[in-house]
Motif scaffolding. Structure first.
Motif, PDB file in Angstrom:
ATOM      1  N   ILE A 296       0.832  -1.200   0.000  1.00  0.00           N
ATOM      2  CA  ILE A 296       0.000   0.000   0.000  1.00  0.00           C
ATOM      3  C   ILE A 296       0.866   1.249   0.000  1.00  0.00           C
ATOM      4  O   ILE A 296       0.610   2.211  -0.749  1.00  0.00           O
ATOM      5  N   LEU A 297       1.925   1.251   0.805  1.00  0.00           N
ATOM      6  CA  LEU A 297       2.820   2.409   0.871  1.00  0.00           C
ATOM      7  C   LEU A 297       3.553   2.621  -0.442  1.00  0.00           C
ATOM      8  O   LEU A 297       3.787   3.762  -0.861  1.00  0.00           O
TER       9      LEU A 297
ATOM     10  N   LYS B   3       6.443   7.124  -4.583  1.00  0.00           N
ATOM     11  CA  LYS B   3       7.368   6.623  -5.602  1.00  0.00           C
ATOM     12  C   LYS B   3       8.748   6.362  -5.013  1.00  0.00           C
ATOM     13  O   LYS B   3       9.420   5.391  -5.364  1.00  0.00           O
ATOM     14  N   SER B   4       9.195   7.229  -4.098  1.00  0.00           N
ATOM     15  CA  SER B   4      10.512   7.040  -3.495  1.00  0.00           C
ATOM     16  C   SER B   4      10.558   5.729  -2.702  1.00  0.00           C
ATOM     17  O   SER B   4      11.539   4.982  -2.774  1.00  0.00           O
TER      18      SER B   4
ATOM     19  N   PHE C  47      11.769   0.019  -2.177  1.00  0.00           N
ATOM     20  CA  PHE C  47      11.180  -1.267  -1.809  1.00  0.00           C
ATOM     21  C   PHE C  47      11.277  -2.281  -2.940  1.00  0.00           C
ATOM     22  O   PHE C  47      11.651  -3.439  -2.733  1.00  0.00           O
ATOM     23  N   GLU C  48      10.948  -1.875  -4.161  1.00  0.00           N
ATOM     24  CA  GLU C  48      10.913  -2.784  -5.300  1.00  0.00           C
ATOM     25  C   GLU C  48      12.127  -2.646  -6.202  1.00  0.00           C
ATOM     26  O   GLU C  48      12.397  -3.520  -7.019  1.00  0.00           O
ATOM     27  N   GLY C  49      12.857  -1.532  -6.082  1.00  0.00           N
ATOM     28  CA  GLY C  49      14.015  -1.320  -6.933  1.00  0.00           C
ATOM     29  C   GLY C  49      13.650  -0.610  -8.226  1.00  0.00           C
ATOM     30  O   GLY C  49      12.474  -0.421  -8.554  1.00  0.00           O
ATOM     31  N   LYS C  50      14.668  -0.216  -8.966  1.00  0.00           N
ATOM     32  CA  LYS C  50      14.478   0.452 -10.245  1.00  0.00           C
ATOM     33  C   LYS C  50      14.952  -0.440 -11.380  1.00  0.00           C
ATOM     34  O   LYS C  50      15.749  -1.367 -11.170  1.00  0.00           O
ATOM     35  N   GLY C  51      14.459  -0.134 -12.556  1.00  0.00           N
ATOM     36  CA  GLY C  51      14.944  -0.838 -13.731  1.00  0.00           C
ATOM     37  C   GLY C  51      16.370  -0.423 -14.058  1.00  0.00           C
ATOM     38  O   GLY C  51      16.776   0.708 -13.806  1.00  0.00           O
ATOM     39  N   THR C  52      17.135  -1.368 -14.605  1.00  0.00           N
ATOM     40  CA  THR C  52      18.526  -1.115 -14.976  1.00  0.00           C
ATOM     41  C   THR C  52      18.672  -1.254 -16.477  1.00  0.00           C
ATOM     42  O   THR C  52      18.317  -2.296 -17.041  1.00  0.00           O
ATOM     43  N   ILE C  53      19.168  -0.216 -17.118  1.00  0.00           N
ATOM     44  CA  ILE C  53      19.318  -0.236 -18.574  1.00  0.00           C
ATOM     45  C   ILE C  53      20.528  -1.087 -18.949  1.00  0.00           C
ATOM     46  O   ILE C  53      21.644  -0.842 -18.478  1.00  0.00           O
TER      47      ILE C  53
END
Length: 285
Positions: free
Chosen positions: A78-79, A84-85, A90-96
């Protein structure tokens, strides 16, 4: 109580608890998992296994632990929707991995991926040459998304400026020999029409394993007996052939008549029918 009865009772109890927790967390828990969701799922299963086998007989403690892990996972989900931060953390970012057709080696090392790992991910997307890729990113859940270079992208009807009919999902109206009323009503048909179509195919309802109505209103069936060949629907091709025959007949009439006014009338209507055929052909083939 005998040991096997005790284990059976615990299994049923914790199966119910895990079902409730899974429904509470949602479908995301059983799809591709983030790292935290993966750890949480393993921990919940381990706690349930420990209690089911009777270690220390702490049923209430086990249920409390499962509830805590489930609620923490739910709260984190939910959080992550609100911030977005937090979602990035929590889930990480995509890596190009590939940009402008160039492999970014530093990003591969950062994620501890070898060139063989990258090649394997590309092959899963039916891409066998890294040089064909314009852009590729490793998603937080471990999947890779790619965009091919323009010259390597498959042609679409839009590229060829083709006018194709819009199709909707087929409605399953017969399953295991039984008529499904709601999908049948959703397709705009009724039982009388359905039974008439089944008779046209020369089969019985009880012999149909699966029956579906497509967006054009055609019924297709799969039979229990796989040795029987089912003919494809012919209504639309027959209608197109009939319209073409009408246009051909009008053209013949225009050539056979001696009346100039009648000839012009036949030619005018032939042109109208040809325009209609051009518009309807994608729908009737």
């Amino acid at each position: 109580m005998q040991e096997w009865l005790l284990i059976g009772a615990r299994s049923i109890l914790f199966a119910g608890v895990l079902f409730v927790i899974t429904k509470l967390i949602g479908k995301k828990q059983i799809s591709e998992l983030s790292f935290f969701e993966y750890v949480s799922g393993i921990t919940i299963g381990s706690i349930a296994g420990e209690i089911i086998m009777g270690l220390d007989n702490h049923w209430a403690s086990g249920i409390l632990s499962i509830m805590i892990f489930g609620l923490v996972t739910l709260f984190a989900d939910i959080l992550s929707l609100k911030s977005k931060s937090f979602r990035d953390f929590f889930e990480g970012k995509g890596t190009i991995f590939i940009k402008d057709g160039k492999i970014l080696e530093n990003n591969l090392k950062k994620e501890r991926y070898s060139i063989d790992d990258l090649s394997s991910l590309l092959r899963q997307k039916n891409v066998f040459k890294a040089a064909d890729v314009e852009f590729a990113v490793l998603e937080p859940r471990g999947d890779i998304s790619i965009m091919l270079k323009k010259e390597n992208q498959p042609l679409t009807p839009k590229d060829l400026q083709l006018n194709l009919p819009q199709e909707k999902e087929p409605q399953t109206v017969i399953m295991d020999g039984n008529i499904l009323n709601d999908p049948l009503a959703g397709s705009g048909k009724n039982k009388k029409w359905l039974k008439a179509e089944i008779e046209k195919l020369g089969h019985t309802q009880e012999n149909i394993f699966l029956g579906q109505i497509d967006s054009f209103g055609d019924l297709t069936v799969d039979l229990y007996d796989d040795s029987i060949k089912v003919p494809a629907p012919q209504q639309r091709p027959l209608l197109l052939a009939m319209i073409k025959k009408c246009a051909a007949d009008l053209e013949i009439f225009s050539l056979q008549t001696d009346s100039k006014s009648a000839q012009k009338m036949y030619e005018r209507n032939t042109e109208k029918l040809n325009r209609i055929i051009q518009k309807l052909a994608p729908y009737l083939k």
